[in-house]
Scaffold this motif. Structure first.
Motif, PDB file in Angstrom:
ATOM      1  N   VAL A  74       0.744  -1.069  -0.035  1.00 35.80           N
ATOM      2  CA  VAL A  74       0.062  -0.095  -0.007  1.00 35.80           C
ATOM      3  C   VAL A  74       0.813   1.409  -0.173  1.00 35.80           C
ATOM      4  O   VAL A  74       0.737   2.267  -0.635  1.00 35.80           O
ATOM      5  N   THR A  75       1.910   1.094   0.651  1.00 34.64           N
ATOM      6  CA  THR A  75       2.884   2.409   0.938  1.00 34.64           C
ATOM      7  C   THR A  75       3.724   2.584  -0.387  1.00 34.64           C
ATOM      8  O   THR A  75       3.710   3.990  -0.664  1.00 34.64           O
ATOM      9  N   ILE A  76       4.086   1.589  -0.777  1.00 30.35           N
ATOM     10  CA  ILE A  76       4.852   1.861  -2.241  1.00 30.35           C
ATOM     11  C   ILE A  76       3.858   2.197  -3.444  1.00 30.35           C
ATOM     12  O   ILE A  76       4.285   3.135  -4.235  1.00 30.35           O
ATOM     13  N   PHE A  77       2.460   1.764  -3.249  1.00 32.40           N
ATOM     14  CA  PHE A  77       1.726   1.958  -4.550  1.00 32.40           C
ATOM     15  C   PHE A  77       1.340   3.726  -4.191  1.00 32.40           C
ATOM     16  O   PHE A  77       1.174   4.382  -5.192  1.00 32.40           O
ATOM     17  N   SER A  78       1.262   4.189  -2.849  1.00 35.76           N
ATOM     18  CA  SER A  78       0.940   5.189  -2.787  1.00 35.76           C
ATOM     19  C   SER A  78       2.227   6.306  -3.078  1.00 35.76           C
ATOM     20  O   SER A  78       1.862   7.379  -3.704  1.00 35.76           O
ATOM     21  N   THR A  79       3.425   5.701  -2.725  1.00 40.78           N
ATOM     22  CA  THR A  79       4.479   6.708  -2.983  1.00 40.78           C
ATOM     23  C   THR A  79       4.873   6.571  -4.543  1.00 40.78           C
ATOM     24  O   THR A  79       5.205   8.019  -5.107  1.00 40.78           O
ATOM     25  N   THR A  80       4.733   5.641  -5.335  1.00 41.69           N
ATOM     26  CA  THR A  80       5.132   5.637  -6.742  1.00 41.69           C
ATOM     27  C   THR A  80       4.152   5.803  -7.778  1.00 41.69           C
ATOM     28  O   THR A  80       4.206   5.978  -8.883  1.00 41.69           O
ATOM     29  N   TYR A  81       2.719   5.656  -7.348  1.00 43.71           N
ATOM     30  CA  TYR A  81       1.544   5.951  -8.281  1.00 43.71           C
ATOM     31  C   TYR A  81       0.698   7.071  -7.834  1.00 43.71           C
ATOM     32  O   TYR A  81       0.608   7.981  -8.748  1.00 43.71           O
ATOM     33  N   LEU A  82       0.235   7.123  -6.557  1.00 43.04           N
ATOM     34  CA  LEU A  82      -0.846   8.081  -6.264  1.00 43.04           C
ATOM     35  C   LEU A  82      -0.256   9.413  -6.103  1.00 43.04           C
ATOM     36  O   LEU A  82      -0.626  10.376  -6.101  1.00 43.04           O
ATOM     37  N   GLN A  83       1.305   9.439  -5.737  1.00 43.46           N
ATOM     38  CA  GLN A  83       1.955  10.740  -5.507  1.00 43.46           C
ATOM     39  C   GLN A  83       2.057  11.576  -6.600  1.00 43.46           C
ATOM     40  O   GLN A  83       2.191  12.673  -6.763  1.00 43.46           O
ATOM     41  N   TYR A  84       2.016  10.935  -8.111  1.00 45.54           N
ATOM     42  CA  TYR A  84       2.442  11.452  -9.323  1.00 45.54           C
ATOM     43  C   TYR A  84       1.202  11.521 -10.141  1.00 45.54           C
ATOM     44  O   TYR A  84       0.472  10.590 -10.147  1.00 45.54           O
ATOM     45  N   ASP A  85       0.903  12.617 -11.274  1.00 41.89           N
ATOM     46  CA  ASP A  85      -0.080  12.662 -12.233  1.00 41.89           C
ATOM     47  C   ASP A  85       0.314  11.297 -13.116  1.00 41.89           C
ATOM     48  O   ASP A  85      -0.703  10.699 -13.690  1.00 41.89           O
ATOM     49  N   SER A  86       1.464  11.244 -13.499  1.00 45.68           N
ATOM     50  CA  SER A  86       1.958  10.013 -14.228  1.00 45.68           C
ATOM     51  C   SER A  86       2.643   8.676 -13.584  1.00 45.68           C
ATOM     52  O   SER A  86       3.616   8.600 -13.925  1.00 45.68           O
ATOM     53  N   GLY A  87       2.051   8.521 -12.431  1.00 45.99           N
ATOM     54  CA  GLY A  87       2.666   7.661 -11.733  1.00 45.99           C
ATOM     55  C   GLY A  87       2.567   6.057 -12.368  1.00 45.99           C
ATOM     56  O   GLY A  87       1.938   5.839 -13.326  1.00 45.99           O
ATOM     57  N   SER A  88       3.419   5.310 -11.911  1.00 44.37           N
ATOM     58  CA  SER A  88       3.565   3.784 -12.689  1.00 44.37           C
ATOM     59  C   SER A  88       3.266   2.724 -11.718  1.00 44.37           C
ATOM     60  O   SER A  88       3.704   2.899 -10.316  1.00 44.37           O
ATOM     61  N   TYR A  89       2.620   1.736 -12.027  1.00 46.38           N
ATOM     62  CA  TYR A  89       2.187   0.526 -11.101  1.00 46.38           C
ATOM     63  C   TYR A  89       3.700  -0.323 -11.193  1.00 46.38           C
ATOM     64  O   TYR A  89       3.447  -1.393 -10.101  1.00 46.38           O
ATOM     65  N   SER A  90       4.495  -0.244 -11.853  1.00 45.22           N
ATOM     66  CA  SER A  90       5.449  -1.137 -11.857  1.00 45.22           C
ATOM     67  C   SER A  90       6.270  -1.510 -10.699  1.00 45.22           C
ATOM     68  O   SER A  90       6.335  -2.930 -10.527  1.00 45.22           O
ATOM     69  N   GLN A  91       6.512  -0.603  -9.748  1.00 48.51           N
ATOM     70  CA  GLN A  91       7.141  -0.913  -8.711  1.00 48.51           C
ATOM     71  C   GLN A  91       6.451  -1.662  -7.653  1.00 48.51           C
ATOM     72  O   GLN A  91       6.442  -2.537  -7.006  1.00 48.51           O
ATOM     73  N   THR A  92       4.929  -1.341  -7.611  1.00 49.92           N
ATOM     74  CA  THR A  92       4.182  -1.820  -6.872  1.00 49.92           C
ATOM     75  C   THR A  92       3.937  -3.420  -7.019  1.00 49.92           C
ATOM     76  O   THR A  92       4.294  -4.424  -6.268  1.00 49.92           O
ATOM     77  N   ILE A  93       3.762  -3.725  -8.580  1.00 54.11           N
ATOM     78  CA  ILE A  93       3.865  -5.215  -8.973  1.00 54.11           C
ATOM     79  C   ILE A  93       5.110  -5.821  -8.936  1.00 54.11           C
ATOM     80  O   ILE A  93       5.186  -6.843  -8.288  1.00 54.11           O
ATOM     81  N   MET A  94       6.220  -5.070  -9.084  1.00 55.09           N
ATOM     82  CA  MET A  94       7.621  -5.827  -8.530  1.00 55.09           C
ATOM     83  C   MET A  94       7.563  -6.033  -6.992  1.00 55.09           C
ATOM     84  O   MET A  94       8.174  -7.429  -6.669  1.00 55.09           O
ATOM     85  N   GLN A  95       7.018  -5.304  -6.179  1.00 56.76           N
ATOM     86  CA  GLN A  95       7.015  -5.437  -5.185  1.00 56.76           C
ATOM     87  C   GLN A  95       6.312  -7.014  -4.562  1.00 56.76           C
ATOM     88  O   GLN A  95       6.592  -7.711  -3.902  1.00 56.76           O
ATOM     89  N   ILE A  96       5.089  -6.989  -5.074  1.00 61.65           N
ATOM     90  CA  ILE A  96       4.248  -8.111  -4.925  1.00 61.65           C
ATOM     91  C   ILE A  96       4.831  -9.179  -5.413  1.00 61.65           C
ATOM     92  O   ILE A  96       4.918 -10.396  -4.929  1.00 61.65           O
ATOM     93  N   ALA A  97       5.489  -9.280  -6.479  1.00 59.98           N
ATOM     94  CA  ALA A  97       6.252 -10.504  -7.175  1.00 59.98           C
ATOM     95  C   ALA A  97       7.471 -10.900  -6.335  1.00 59.98           C
ATOM     96  O   ALA A  97       7.683 -12.234  -6.000  1.00 59.98           O
ATOM     97  N   TRP A  98       8.059  -9.839  -5.604  1.00 56.40           N
ATOM     98  CA  TRP A  98       9.228  -9.999  -4.847  1.00 56.40           C
ATOM     99  C   TRP A  98       8.554 -10.909  -3.464  1.00 56.40           C
ATOM    100  O   TRP A  98       9.249 -11.780  -2.895  1.00 56.40           O
ATOM    101  N   PHE A  99       7.435 -10.449  -2.878  1.00 60.73           N
ATOM    102  CA  PHE A  99       7.076 -11.075  -1.869  1.00 60.73           C
ATOM    103  C   PHE A  99       6.502 -12.386  -2.242  1.00 60.73           C
ATOM    104  O   PHE A  99       6.792 -13.335  -1.320  1.00 60.73           O
TER     105      PHE A  99
END
Length: 429
Positions: free
Chosen positions: A35-60
């Motif tokens: 949730v925090t990474i999604f907020s930081t890398t996607y919701l924080q920016y107008d052109s945010g990306s899902y990629s970091q959140t998806i990568m974190q889920i994959a690493w988990f």
């Protein structure tokens, strides 16, 4: 109709072999991370990306599989695998000095990553797990020898000599990984290894006649270093300290003194956490820019989005996790397991205290991630492997060798262990 006896034997409920408390804590921390990474890398920016959140889920997902695999390894299999894991870890630490990612080295000044396609691997993180079980291996040998020689009947001088030889042994086994990590210019990871070393010493059984003078000496050295940092840096430069390390100390001592340059990251983190107040601003609500917010400074997002209450909840989860780990060690009544848990606890504790401490200005910046929350593959896998080690204690309790020998991962690791002659390992250790 015949009445049933009130004294009839109740069926005993089966006890889970998995420590549910630890699993729940890890799952909740994983949820906070995503949730925090999604907020930081996607919701924080107008052109945010899902990629970091998806990568974190994959690493988990990968980490969960890794923890499940390690959890199946019994004590004897882990014990005999320790020297093998340690040796493989040293090989990786040597390789990274040769094949390190040049671009990342320019960015952060450390030669700690090997890049393979789209993935970056940090061998020093994986070496933490190998080092922990190697230290546990040595402590078990020390305890076995102590029982054989009758250490409890030794006089003070004999005990000091016996424990001193063991302290020298584990120090010599600690020097190679620490030296290679220092060569990578990674001070933060070096400190983690030193904390794990200290934790293992505390539970090893070494007499306080050695431990107390040793830690008093460390305290004196730390005090001298602080004095030198403030008054005589030239000597520290001659010892190998670098400008960026002093810059971190200066920013820690005076975070708003040079907030446009060296102190910018810490100053922004303090502003972000302070602006969150008690309840926080809400998910995706940011007013302060903090560099590297998804990894090393992720606690600033937790503080700004979820406030004091959200931050306290995260600290509480860590407290429960660490407490449960320590409880596992007490229940085990085994030198190998106790030392292994001690290493894991010290690793997690130092990461947590240092990361949160640097985010709120209590400690200098070191680039140490927040366990199970910060974005990053190798660090997350290392944390999950460590969780697997802890879970393996209860999971394999009471299982006989006939059952264990049928488990595929146990069979594979035991086959690897047999490749190296035991008499060779005995000579080296």
């Amino acid at each position: 109709m015949e009445k049933r006896s009130s004294n009839r034997r109740l069926k005993k409920k089966p006890t889970s072999r998995v420590d549910i408390t630890i699993v729940i804590c890890v799952m909740l921390l994983a949820l906070v991370s995503i949730v925090t990474i999604f907020s930081t890398t996607y919701l924080q920016y107008d052109s945010g990306s899902y990629s970091q959140t998806i990568m974190q889920i994959a690493w988990f997902a990968v980490g969960a599989v890794a923890a499940a695999v390690v959890m199946q390894l019994d004590r004897e299999t882990l014990y005999h695998f320790a020297p093998v894991a340690y040796g493989l870890g040293l090989v990786l630490l040597v390789l990274v000095l040769i094949f390190y990612d040049r671009e990342l080295a320019v960015t952060n000044g450390a030669h700690s990553w090997i890049t393979i396609g789209p993935l970056s691997l940090q061998p020093s993180e994986l070496m933490k797990v190998a080092y922990i079980i190697m230290m546990a291996y040595l402590v078990q040998g020390y305890n076995d020898e102590g029982r054989r020689l009758g250490v409890e009947d030794m006089d003070m001088m004999e005990r000091v000599k016996f424990d001193g030889r063991f302290l020298l042994k584990i120090t010599l086994w600690t020097i190679p990984p620490v030296a290679l990590i220092i060569a990578q210019n990674d001070l933060g990871t070096t400190l983690v290894f030193l904390m794990m070393f200290i934790g293992v010493i505390f539970v090893s059984g070494i007499t306080w006649y050695i431990i107390l003078p040793g830690f008093l000496s460390i305290a004196v050295i730390a005090l001298v270093l602080i004095i030198l940092v403030v008054y005589q840096r030239d000597l520290l430069y001659a010892l190998g300290f670098q400008d960026y390390q002093f810059a971190r100390i200066d920013s820690w001592l005076n975070p708003f003194g040079n907030s446009a340059n060296e102190s910018y990251q810490l100053a922004q983190s303090l502003k972000a956490i302070g602006s969150g107040g008690i309840l926080g601003k809400g998910l995706g609500q940011f007013q302060v820019h903090v560099p590297v917010r998804e990894s090393d400074m992720i606690f600033s997002t937790i503080g700004e989005n979820f406030g004091f209450l959200g931050s306290s909840f995260v600290v509480l989860l860590y407290f429960i996790l660490i407490f449960q780990m320590i409880s596992v060690a007490f229940r085990a009544h085994d030198a190998f397991y106790a030392s292994m848990v001690s290493g894991v606890v010290m690793m997690f504790t130092f990461h947590i205290v240092e990361n949160i401490g640097m985010s709120i200005g209590l400690l200098p910046l070191t680039g140490i991630p927040l366990p199970l929350i910060s974005a990053g593959g190798t660090a997350l896998i290392t944390s999950m492997l460590s969780i697997g080690l802890i879970l393996s204690i209860k999971y394999n309790e009471g299982l006989d060798d006939e059952h264990l020998s049928k488990i595929p991962v146990v069979k594979a690791i035991r086959w690897v262990n047999r490749l190296i002659p035991q008499n060779l390992i005995d000579k080296l250790t």
